[in-house]
Design a protein around this motif. Structure first.
Motif, PDB file in Angstrom:
ATOM      1  N   TYR A  36      24.271  54.966  28.174  1.00  0.00           N
ATOM      2  CA  TYR A  36      22.413  55.549  27.586  1.00  0.00           C
ATOM      3  C   TYR A  36      21.901  55.218  26.450  1.00  0.00           C
ATOM      4  CZ  TYR A  36      23.106  59.665  30.779  1.00  0.00           C
ATOM      5  OH  TYR A  36      23.416  60.699  31.981  1.00  0.00           O
ATOM      6  N   GLN A  90      12.018  59.112  22.139  1.00  0.00           N
ATOM      7  CA  GLN A  90      12.513  58.875  24.141  1.00  0.00           C
ATOM      8  C   GLN A  90      13.898  59.700  24.678  1.00  0.00           C
ATOM      9  OE1 GLN A  90      10.371  56.499  25.527  1.00  0.00           O
ATOM     10  NE2 GLN A  90      10.001  55.099  23.561  1.00  0.00           N
ATOM     11  N   GLY A  91      14.719  60.474  24.332  1.00  0.00           N
ATOM     12  CA  GLY A  91      15.598  60.940  24.858  1.00  0.00           C
ATOM     13  C   GLY A  91      16.283  59.995  25.528  1.00  0.00           C
ATOM     14  N   PHE A 100      20.564  53.330  19.346  1.00  0.00           N
ATOM     15  CA  PHE A 100      21.245  54.153  19.615  1.00  0.00           C
ATOM     16  C   PHE A 100      22.255  54.450  20.796  1.00  0.00           C
ATOM     17  CE2 PHE A 100      25.027  56.643  17.771  1.00  0.00           C
ATOM     18  CZ  PHE A 100      25.182  57.848  18.553  1.00  0.00           C
ATOM     19  N   LEU A 145      25.049  54.984  23.467  1.00  0.00           N
ATOM     20  CA  LEU A 145      25.804  56.881  24.523  1.00  0.00           C
ATOM     21  C   LEU A 145      26.768  56.258  25.268  1.00  0.00           C
ATOM     22  CD1 LEU A 145      23.675  59.415  22.713  1.00  0.00           C
ATOM     23  CD2 LEU A 145      25.679  59.102  21.656  1.00  0.00           C
ATOM     24  N   GLN A 157      28.609  66.615  31.636  1.00  0.00           N
ATOM     25  CA  GLN A 157      28.574  65.137  31.353  1.00  0.00           C
ATOM     26  C   GLN A 157      29.018  64.991  29.728  1.00  0.00           C
ATOM     27  OE1 GLN A 157      26.095  62.379  31.530  1.00  0.00           O
ATOM     28  NE2 GLN A 157      25.658  61.711  33.699  1.00  0.00           N
ATOM     29  N   PHE A 206      30.345  63.086  26.124  1.00  0.00           N
ATOM     30  CA  PHE A 206      29.608  61.918  25.413  1.00  0.00           C
ATOM     31  C   PHE A 206      30.179  61.341  23.962  1.00  0.00           C
ATOM     32  CE2 PHE A 206      25.365  61.425  26.995  1.00  0.00           C
ATOM     33  CZ  PHE A 206      25.180  62.759  27.961  1.00  0.00           C
ATOM     34  N   GLY A 207      30.380  59.895  23.592  1.00  0.00           N
ATOM     35  CA  GLY A 207      31.495  59.585  23.504  1.00  0.00           C
ATOM     36  C   GLY A 207      30.096  60.161  21.602  1.00  0.00           C
ATOM     37  N   ASP A 208      30.564  59.237  20.334  1.00  0.00           N
ATOM     38  CA  ASP A 208      29.702  59.336  19.639  1.00  0.00           C
ATOM     39  C   ASP A 208      28.815  57.873  19.321  1.00  0.00           C
ATOM     40  OD1 ASP A 208      32.252  61.437  17.882  1.00  0.00           O
ATOM     41  OD2 ASP A 208      30.494  62.591  19.013  1.00  0.00           O
ATOM     42  N   GLN A 236       8.612  69.005  21.493  1.00  0.00           N
ATOM     43  CA  GLN A 236       8.908  68.186  20.616  1.00  0.00           C
ATOM     44  C   GLN A 236       9.405  68.045  19.760  1.00  0.00           C
ATOM     45  OE1 GLN A 236       6.813  64.724  20.091  1.00  0.00           O
ATOM     46  NE2 GLN A 236       8.140  63.395  20.499  1.00  0.00           N
ATOM     47  N   TYR A 269      22.441  70.040  26.077  1.00  0.00           N
ATOM     48  CA  TYR A 269      23.294  69.794  25.206  1.00  0.00           C
ATOM     49  C   TYR A 269      22.437  69.841  23.899  1.00  0.00           C
ATOM     50  CZ  TYR A 269      25.347  67.607  29.456  1.00  0.00           C
ATOM     51  OH  TYR A 269      26.196  67.412  30.265  1.00  0.00           O
ATOM     52  N   GLN A 290      22.492  67.955  20.031  1.00  0.00           N
ATOM     53  CA  GLN A 290      23.252  66.573  19.213  1.00  0.00           C
ATOM     54  C   GLN A 290      23.030  67.360  17.712  1.00  0.00           C
ATOM     55  OE1 GLN A 290      21.232  62.647  20.318  1.00  0.00           O
ATOM     56  NE2 GLN A 290      22.706  62.254  20.233  1.00  0.00           N
ATOM     57  N   GLY A 323      27.338  62.975  19.964  1.00  0.00           N
ATOM     58  CA  GLY A 323      26.584  62.115  20.664  1.00  0.00           C
ATOM     59  C   GLY A 323      26.411  63.431  21.464  1.00  0.00           C
ATOM     60  N   PRO A 324      25.596  63.901  22.304  1.00  0.00           N
ATOM     61  CA  PRO A 324      25.183  65.029  22.923  1.00  0.00           C
ATOM     62  C   PRO A 324      26.619  66.054  23.414  1.00  0.00           C
ATOM     63  CG  PRO A 324      23.487  63.655  23.773  1.00  0.00           C
ATOM     64  CD  PRO A 324      24.989  62.875  22.814  1.00  0.00           C
ATOM     65  N   LEU A 329      27.965  69.963  24.704  1.00  0.00           N
ATOM     66  CA  LEU A 329      27.551  70.249  26.158  1.00  0.00           C
ATOM     67  C   LEU A 329      27.443  72.264  25.922  1.00  0.00           C
ATOM     68  CD1 LEU A 329      26.378  72.022  29.216  1.00  0.00           C
ATOM     69  CD2 LEU A 329      28.638  72.438  29.605  1.00  0.00           C
ATOM     70  N   PHE A 379      19.021  68.755  23.790  1.00  0.00           N
ATOM     71  CA  PHE A 379      18.685  68.553  25.377  1.00  0.00           C
ATOM     72  C   PHE A 379      18.489  69.569  26.616  1.00  0.00           C
ATOM     73  CE2 PHE A 379      17.428  64.097  24.081  1.00  0.00           C
ATOM     74  CZ  PHE A 379      18.573  63.849  22.714  1.00  0.00           C
ATOM     75  N   SER A 424      20.640  67.984  37.379  1.00  0.00           N
ATOM     76  CA  SER A 424      21.812  67.372  38.205  1.00  0.00           C
ATOM     77  C   SER A 424      21.003  68.030  39.746  1.00  0.00           C
ATOM     78  CB  SER A 424      22.821  67.969  37.540  1.00  0.00           C
ATOM     79  OG  SER A 424      23.856  66.894  38.639  1.00  0.00           O
ATOM     80  N   ILE A 458      22.424  62.408  35.847  1.00  0.00           N
ATOM     81  CA  ILE A 458      21.862  63.600  35.510  1.00  0.00           C
ATOM     82  C   ILE A 458      20.628  63.359  35.028  1.00  0.00           C
ATOM     83  CG2 ILE A 458      22.922  63.468  33.320  1.00  0.00           C
ATOM     84  CD1 ILE A 458      23.570  66.296  33.241  1.00  0.00           C
ATOM     85  N   PHE A 485      17.842  63.447  32.332  1.00  0.00           N
ATOM     86  CA  PHE A 485      17.429  64.835  30.833  1.00  0.00           C
ATOM     87  C   PHE A 485      16.047  64.532  30.202  1.00  0.00           C
ATOM     88  CE2 PHE A 485      21.147  64.838  28.972  1.00  0.00           C
ATOM     89  CZ  PHE A 485      22.211  63.164  29.505  1.00  0.00           C
ATOM     90  N   GLY A 486      15.764  65.685  30.150  1.00  0.00           N
ATOM     91  CA  GLY A 486      14.795  66.110  28.845  1.00  0.00           C
ATOM     92  C   GLY A 486      14.544  64.781  27.635  1.00  0.00           C
ATOM     93  N   LYS A 487      13.302  64.808  27.169  1.00  0.00           N
ATOM     94  CA  LYS A 487      12.990  64.009  25.622  1.00  0.00           C
ATOM     95  C   LYS A 487      14.165  64.556  24.551  1.00  0.00           C
ATOM     96  CE  LYS A 487       9.533  60.712  27.806  1.00  0.00           C
ATOM     97  NZ  LYS A 487       8.632  60.192  27.629  1.00  0.00           N
TER      98      LYS A 487
END
Lengths: 115, 114
Positions: free
Chosen positions: A35, A41-42, A88, A90, A104, A106-108, B9, B36, B38, B43-44, B46, B89, B93, B102, B104-106
């Motif tokens: 990602y 922008q998410g 960034f 991911l 899912q 995620f990494g950092d 937002q 998620y 973050q 990273g995000p 869960l 977020f 899914s 999946i 995602f929202g913004k």
């Protein structure tokens, strides 16, 4: 501990240069994802892979390339064709196709900037 | 039809208050709705997730409310703490055509005032 390791944490790219971001997972997950995250922008999907030696384009694949030679590894190359690479990045993984519960992990992240 | 719309937002809440983040979707085939969390430079991760056969799920101070008919779901953080300050977020899914993506929202940037 099981997880996803992304490296490097920070990366700088010169004009016209290709750079490769590393992603390794030891969760024994079949599916892996890349990602891009920009402010406001998410998360936008670049590429994903359900199985070794197979991958599909996501929503913003132009200027990027991937490979999936091993289950544990899914490197992303940001090519010189990607004109706005500062973001960034991911990497994520999930158990895989056909599983009803598919969180899912995620990494950092790797922060890529242009010199 | 594949979008997940998230609001607001950004959100500022006093310590001890309730933080509420909302999401809406169009595709009724979605079958899994995770949230998620973050933190900056990470990273995000869960936080909590719900399936469409359940109207509410609670884990500690975090609750997901799910309204299948309205195609909306929301995250409630009770007794919000400064350590909850992060970007959240929502996601949805769906398994279709061999894709396992999946959506995602913004994101919502939450700031809890001490």
């Amino acid at each position: 501990d099981g997880g996803i390791t992304q490296s490097p944490k920070y990366l700088f790219r010169k004009e016209g240069q290709n750079v490769t971001l590393s992603c390794e997972q030891n969760l024994n997950h079949d599916a892996m994802y890349w990602y891009r995250q920009d402010p406001g922008q998410g998360l936008r999907l670049i590429y994903y892979s359900q199985i070794v030696n197979d991958f599909q384009k996501g929503d913003i694949a132009e200027g990027y390339s991937v490979s999936r030679e091993k289950k544990e590894s899914f490197p992303l190359t940001v090519t010189s064709a990607q004109k706005n690479p500062t973001a960034f990045y991911l990497c994520a993984s999930s158990i895989g196709l056909g599983k009803l519960i598919q969180p899912q992990h995620f990494g950092d992240g790797t922060r890529l900037s242009i010199l | 039809q594949q979008q997940v719309k998230q609001s607001p937002q950004s959100l500022i809440v006093q310590k001890g208050g309730i933080s509420i983040i909302n999401c809406a979707y169009e595709n009724t085939a979605f079958d899994y709705f995770p949230w998620y969390q973050q933190f900056p430079g990470k990273g995000p991760a869960l936080l909590i997730a719900i399936r469409p056969d359940v109207s509410e799920k609670k884990e500690g101070r975090f609750t997901i409310s799910f309204n299948k008919s309205a195609k909306q779901f929301s995250l409630h953080i009770m007794d919000s703490q400064p350590g909850d300050s992060a970007t959240y977020f929502c996601a949805a899914s769906i398994l279709m055509n061999r894709d396992d993506k999946i959506i995602f929202g913004k994101g919502t940037r939450l700031h809890i005032l001490p």
